[in-house]
Design an enzyme around this catalytic site. Structure first.
Site, PDB file in Angstrom:
ATOM      1  N   ASP A  36       1.707  -2.018  -4.821  1.00  0.00           N
ATOM      2  CA  ASP A  36       3.088  -1.706  -4.420  1.00  0.00           C
ATOM      3  C   ASP A  36       3.244  -0.253  -3.983  1.00  0.00           C
ATOM      4  OD1 ASP A  36       3.911  -4.352  -5.357  1.00  0.00           O
ATOM      5  OD2 ASP A  36       3.748  -3.510  -7.369  1.00  0.00           O
ATOM      6  N   GLU A  37       2.210   0.337  -3.390  1.00  0.00           N
ATOM      7  CA  GLU A  37       2.274   1.753  -3.017  1.00  0.00           C
ATOM      8  C   GLU A  37       2.924   1.998  -1.659  1.00  0.00           C
ATOM      9  OE1 GLU A  37      -1.575   1.070  -5.398  1.00  0.00           O
ATOM     10  OE2 GLU A  37      -0.677   0.197  -3.596  1.00  0.00           O
ATOM     11  N   GLY A  38       3.199   0.929  -0.916  1.00  0.00           N
ATOM     12  CA  GLY A  38       3.741   1.099   0.426  1.00  0.00           C
ATOM     13  C   GLY A  38       2.688   0.963   1.509  1.00  0.00           C
TER      14      GLY A  38
ATOM     15  N   THR B 139      -6.233  -7.726 -11.516  1.00  0.00           N
ATOM     16  CA  THR B 139      -6.272  -8.901 -10.654  1.00  0.00           C
ATOM     17  C   THR B 139      -7.697  -9.456 -10.661  1.00  0.00           C
ATOM     18  OG1 THR B 139      -5.559  -9.757  -8.498  1.00  0.00           O
ATOM     19  CG2 THR B 139      -6.780  -7.665  -8.495  1.00  0.00           C
TER      20      THR B 139
ATOM     21  N   HIS C 123       3.383  -7.497   1.414  1.00  0.00           N
ATOM     22  CA  HIS C 123       3.514  -6.244   2.144  1.00  0.00           C
ATOM     23  C   HIS C 123       4.836  -6.277   2.896  1.00  0.00           C
ATOM     24  CE1 HIS C 123      -1.080  -5.194   2.226  1.00  0.00           C
ATOM     25  NE2 HIS C 123      -0.558  -5.237   1.029  1.00  0.00           N
TER      26      HIS C 123
END
Length: 446
Positions: free
Chosen positions: A21-23, A247, A49
């Site tokens: 979730d860092e962009g 994961t 994304h």
């Protein structure tokens, strides 16, 4: 000569350095202007994304972000686990928006399939774990990777050999249904229905199936720029993350080679994406944590503010993300593992208006000082963060496109991140739009 006409190509890998979730989606979208092909090399449809172009928001889960660019070829490599149902749902959404998808999407024949029994196992397993659950998305990713390692996975190419597929599917269901009914106390998965659904996808998939390794080799020989798009983040890597709260795939840069079928020398620039703060979804240790929606003891008002201003909710699951200060010691671990060439700092604008901003530069662990994240969830959980404090800034950084226009306090904070990390900042994202970006070092240029 434009970057899309260079005689000699250059390849870039985009990797998340945190817990996902860092962009990455926005950054990949920006970089795709300079690439002819975008490659997914691991994960499945468990991570979304998010792209914002104009006033339109698009969430891609499986198809590479480059699909939004009409002249770019998109590849799904052998390291991905693919749900045909999820794939065609996503294709349908994109085609309904007017995009040409199927002529530009190429899927490796060696890609592992996610089938209904993988999803059933995922749900049954999490239910049985109860409070000790890992926090999976329940989409069958982990069980599909388990089958791959156990050498019983069905792959895309198997769909084109119906008799062999049916035989292997029957064997797989004998095993998985035994586990579902006898160990998990769940309902079995129907063989005939699963077979019919799988076969219905075969002809639809066939035009998109290629030898991705050979296709990428040919693209390199032709001087094309390739962009490898990572999913999740380094600290969720099956080997290098906060195990077992990870994961099921390798999320690190090295897997861009193994997961797509190119040589390591094809990975010329590794761009690590990190938020200006940290987030995490689901269970697992988080040394610099301030806020956890589900934990009454973690309700720091600054953490709540980061979650609200940053809109920190999972793009696929909708789950609230936990928030905390930027952990530069964890970033150093990611740099070691990935061999990063440069950093991209995202969501800097979320810190606007804070009186004080903290940066974790190390930990106290059992009486010892560490300057890099230790291995293993047990050790990480005992880490007490060591912070450096920085004055915040009153002005906004939102939408700024030039370094010199950033508040001095923001510049100082970013320069300190560089110093602690030991790597240069190549890009700064100051908003969700493609052009809300400060470029300091172009990954596709020397």
């Amino acid at each position: 000569m434009s970057s899309k006409q260079q005689a000699q190509g250059r390849n870039v890998v985009v990797i998340g350095t945190q817990w996902g979730d860092e962009g990455k989606g926005k950054v990949v979208d920006w970089l795709t202007d300079h690439a002819q092909a975008v490659v997914r090399f691991q994960g499945g449809h468990n991570a979304g994304h998010t792209l914002i172009i104009g006033d339109k928001k698009t969430i891609l889960r499986l198809i590479p972000s480059g699909i939004m660019h009409k002249d770019v070829i998109c590849y799904i490599g052998n390291g991905v686990v693919l749900s045909p149902e999820a794939l065609f749902k996503e294709i349908g959404e994109l085609e309904a928006a007017g995009l040409d998808v199927q002529s530009r999407l190429k899927i490796s024949e060696a890609t592992t399939l996610i089938l209904p029994y993988h999803v059933a196992i995922d749900h049954a397993r999490e239910k049985k774990r109860g409070e000790a659950k890992i926090g999976t998305t329940g989409r069958g990713i982990g069980p599909a990777y388990e089958d791959k390692v156990a050498r019983r996975a069905l792959r895309v190419q198997d769909l084109f050999y119906p008799e062999k597929f049916a035989e292997q599917l029957r064997e797989n269901l004998e095993y998985h249904n035994f586990m579902l009914t006898n160990y998990y106390g769940a309902e079995p998965v129907n063989y005939e229905k699963t077979l019919a659904e799988a076969m219905s996808y075969a002809e639809r998939l066939k035009p998109m199936v290629v030898d991705v390794s050979s296709a990428l080799y040919a693209a390199e020989q032709a001087g094309q720029n390739l962009l490898f798009e990572g999913a999740q983040g380094t600290l969720l890597d099956i080997d290098h993350g906060t195990y077992p709260y990870v994961t099921s795939s390798n999320c690190v840069a090295g897997n861009a080679a193994a997961g797509s079928g190119v040589g390591p020398d094809s990975l010329q620039y590794i761009l690590g994406i990190t938020k200006a703060y940290c987030t995490r979804v689901g269970a697992g240790p988080f040394p610099s944590e301030l806020y956890d929606h589900d934990n009454p003891a973690r309700q720091d008002p600054i953490g709540v503010r980061l979650a609200e201003v940053g809109k920190e909710f999972g793009s696929v699951t909708g789950r609230p993300r936990r928030t905390g200060w930027l952990d530069a010691a964890a970033l150093k671990r990611s740099i070691q593992i990935n061999g990063l060439s440069g950093l991209c700092i995202t969501k800097l604008d979320v810190l606007d208006g804070l009186e004080t901003i903290r940066l974790c530069v190390g930990y106290n662990l059992d009486g010892k000082k560490l300057d890099v994240l230790p291995r293993g969830a047990e050790s990480v959980a005992r880490c007490e963060p060591i912070y450096e404090d920085f004055p915040g800034w009153k002005g906004t950084t939102f939408g700024i496109r030039e370094w010199e226009k950033l508040p001095v306090e923001a510049q100082n904070f970013l320069r300190r991140i560089e110093e602690v990390a030991g790597k240069p900042i190549a890009m700064v994202s100051t908003g969700p739009e493609r052009d809300e970006t400060i470029l300091l070092q172009h990954p596709f240029q020397d």
